[in-house]
Every structure is written in structure tokens, then in C-alpha cells.
Design an enzyme around this catalytic site. Structure first.
Site, PDB file in Angstrom:
ATOM      1  CD  GLU A 167       3.728  -5.285  11.401  1.00 56.93           C
ATOM      2  OE1 GLU A 167       2.604  -5.591  12.085  1.00 56.93           O
ATOM      3  OE2 GLU A 167       4.500  -4.645  11.948  1.00 56.93           O
ATOM      4  CG  ASP A 204       6.742   7.486  11.009  1.00 61.58           C
ATOM      5  OD1 ASP A 204       6.455   7.632   9.693  1.00 61.58           O
ATOM      6  OD2 ASP A 204       6.015   6.864  11.820  1.00 61.58           O
ATOM      7  NE  ARG A 234      -0.618   0.766   4.834  1.00 60.12           N
ATOM      8  CZ  ARG A 234      -0.045   1.779   5.399  1.00 60.12           C
ATOM      9  NH1 ARG A 234       0.111   2.895   4.774  1.00 60.12           N
ATOM     10  NH2 ARG A 234       0.715   1.695   6.600  1.00 60.12           N
ATOM     11  CG  ASN A 284       7.723   6.759   7.127  1.00 62.85           C
ATOM     12  OD1 ASN A 284       6.624   7.397   6.877  1.00 62.85           O
ATOM     13  ND2 ASN A 284       7.740   5.748   7.617  1.00 62.85           N
ATOM     14  CG  ASN A 310       3.630   4.833   4.840  1.00 60.61           C
ATOM     15  OD1 ASN A 310       2.648   4.763   5.520  1.00 60.61           O
ATOM     16  ND2 ASN A 310       4.843   5.053   5.449  1.00 60.61           N
TER      17      ASN A 310
END
Length: 307
Positions: free
Chosen positions: A76, A159, A56, A109, A58
Site C-alpha cells: 500500500e 487470504d 514484495r 495468496n 507474499n
């Protein structure tokens, strides 16, 4: 282009950008799409990585010329278990064409551009590092990657990320309970701001003169026992300085103050269109409803105009 099915509207939204003439460009599930807020219509621009159903989109952000950069990751398959190097970084151009900029990424990220628009910064979270690339503002292409900063053990995993008026990078450290400020010229950490919850997910500048930093955190995936120990998980924090404007000679001394409770769970929201409202479903605290005006406010500090 095609209109998405209702199931596509339940896909996780990784990132959102504002369009030049209104409405939004979104990276949801494995596709780039337009979102018309008034009609609730989601129109697919490109569907990518159809051979990787567990992937997917991000994080994403718009570059100085209005191109939408967004990266993918593998979900996951069990707690702490995911296929490695399945993600990529893509660029959506204003003519709706798409190119792949990076391959074999774990969790694409935080991303941003230097003030002179000559360098692109990117985080692959499972590499625990920030990398810098040469960037051609005219073509939107990136090249010549180099390691800029590798996180220390206590900083945990990088992140989201943003850049300040001095050209310094701010990186959110998920599970590290902090944001760190990095000097791209030296590759050194020059400041740490600790926050009262560990799962810090992203940061951006806002406020009247952009002197305030807003920091998001996550609470999804935490059980009730953990949430009892981490009452601030999922909250938005405001970091501010005693001096109103960030100027070149300002010594930044931020404090953290809670400004909201579990209002935003990026980078892991599931978005459903309900009437004129946006419902963000996260783990453990019910639905949060955000108006279009609030969404524009939250987006405008990290995205530009596109298409």
C-alpha cells in the site's frame, strides 16, 4: 547466488519452506533465498521484479514434487491504496531456476493442490475468489484457469488456504472473522466456522494425527481503540472435532479455542535474525521470539522438502 546484505534481512518474509537436507528456503522482499539458521546467512537465489520496488513476496507453498510456488503483491502507498495488478506467481525449481506462472495479480495468496495432484488452487485476494487450474505434476506448469468460488459479501476477502483429507478447501476470510470450507467438485461453500476476531489470515492442519486445524489472525495496523474492541486480534486458534481422525465419512463440527496470544502475524511479518532466535515484529504488541524448533513445527503442515 550471492549473500544478502544486512538490509535484506529486514525485508518482509512472505513464506518459508523446509529444505530436504535442512535449513530453509524463504521468499523475502523481492527475492528467493536460502536461510542457514546456524550461521544466520541469507543467500539470494534470484532477485525478481527489480523494476517494481514497491512489490514484495507474499504467500507460498511447496508442491508435491518439491517446487516452491510463491506470489508477489504491491504494498500500500496509503491506507487502502495500492497499484493494481502488479503482482505475479512464480515457481522456484529444485535446480534453482525460476519461471513466472501468472501475471497481473493483485495480492497473490492462498494456494494448494488437489489430492490427485491434477489441480492447482490459487487465491488473488482482491478478486475475492478462489481459482482452479489444471496442473502438470511432472513439469510443475499450470494452465486453464477457471473460477471455483467467489466469496459472499459477509465473507469479505480470502487470504490463506489449505486442503483436508476429503479434498475440500478451507479458506481464511480476512475481515470476515471466519474460515469457510469449499467443495471443489461443486464450487459450493459447505461449512462456515466463525472465530472471535475479524482479521483471519490463514489455516493449516496439525496435531498428532492432523485432525486439528490451526488458524492465524492479524493485529498489525489496528490502533489501540480497535485493539480494545478486538482483544483476540493476532491470536492463534485451534479448531478441533470430537472425533480424532478426519475420515471420509466424518461430519466435521469444529469449535474454536485460543491456543496462543499474538504469536504469529503472517502474512505480514518482518523477520530479523537475532542470535539463535527468530524475531517476528508485528504492529502493536512488541517482539515475539520463536525458536528453530517452533518454526519447523509451524511450517511442516503447509510445506514440503525442496532443493
Amino acid at each position: 547466488m550471492s549473500q544478502s546484505s544486512p538490509d535484506a534481512q529486514d525485508a518482509r518474509v512472505g513464506s518459508v519452506a523446509l529444505r530436504q537436507f535442512g535449513d530453509y528456503v524463504i521468499a523475502l522482499g523481492n527475492r528467493f533465498a536460502f536461510l542457514d539458521w546456524d550461521t544466520q546467512k541469507v543467500t539470494t537465489i534470484h532477485e525478481l521484479e527489480q523494476d517494481k520496488p514497491n512489490n514484495r513476496f507474499n504467500d507460498g507453498k511447496v508442491d508435491p514434487k518439491g517446487r516452491f510456488f510463491a506470489g508477489t503483491m504491491a504494498e500500500e502507498t496509503a491506507p487502502g491504496v495500492r497499484a493494481r495488478r502488479q503482482g505475479a506467481l512464480y515457481t522456484l525449481f529444485p535446480d534453482c531456476s525460476v519461471i513466472k506462472q501468472l501475471d497481473q495479480v493483485d495480492i497473490s495468496n492462498g494456494l494448494d493442490w488437489s489430492l490427485d495432484h491434477r489441480t492447482f488452487f490459487h487465491i488473488d485476494s482482491l478478486a475475492y475468489a478462489v481459482h482452479a487450474f489444471s496442473y502438470d505434476v511432472h513439469t510443475g506448469k499450470i494452465a486453464c484457469p477457471r473460477l471455483l468460488y467467489h466469496l459472499e459479501k459477509e465473507e469479505q476477502m480470502p487470504d490463506g488456504m489449505c486442503i483436508d483429507v476429503e479434498g475440500k478447501l478451507w479458506v481464511a476470510c480476512i475481515d470476515g472473522g471466519r474460515i469457510i470450507r469449499i467443495d471443489p467438485e461443486t464450487g459450493k461453500r459447505i461449512q462456515t466456522v466463525k472465530l472471535p476476531t475479524p482479521r483471519i489470515t490463514s489455516c493449516c492442519f496439525g496435531g498428532k494425527d492432523y485432525s486439528e486445524m490451526y488458524v492465524t489472525s492479524a493485529y498489525d495496523g489496528l490502533d489501540e481503540a480497535t485493539l480494545a474492541k478486538e482483544p483476540h486480534a493476532g491470536e492463534i486458534f485451534k479448531a478441533y472435532s470430537d472425533i480424532i481422525a478426519l475420515t471420509n465419512d466424518l461430519k466435521i463440527c469444529f469449535q474454536a479455542a485460543v491456543v496462543g496470544t499474538r504469536q504469529l502475524c503472517f502474512p505480514f511479518p518482518v523477520v530479523h535474525l537475532v542470535g539463535q532466535r527468530l524475531v517476528t515484529r508485528g504492529g502493536g504488541a512488541g517482539d515475539v521470539r520463536v525458536s528453530p524448533e517452533e518454526l519447523r513445527w509451524k511450517c511442516k503442515f503447509s510445506v514440503g522438502n525442496i532443493l
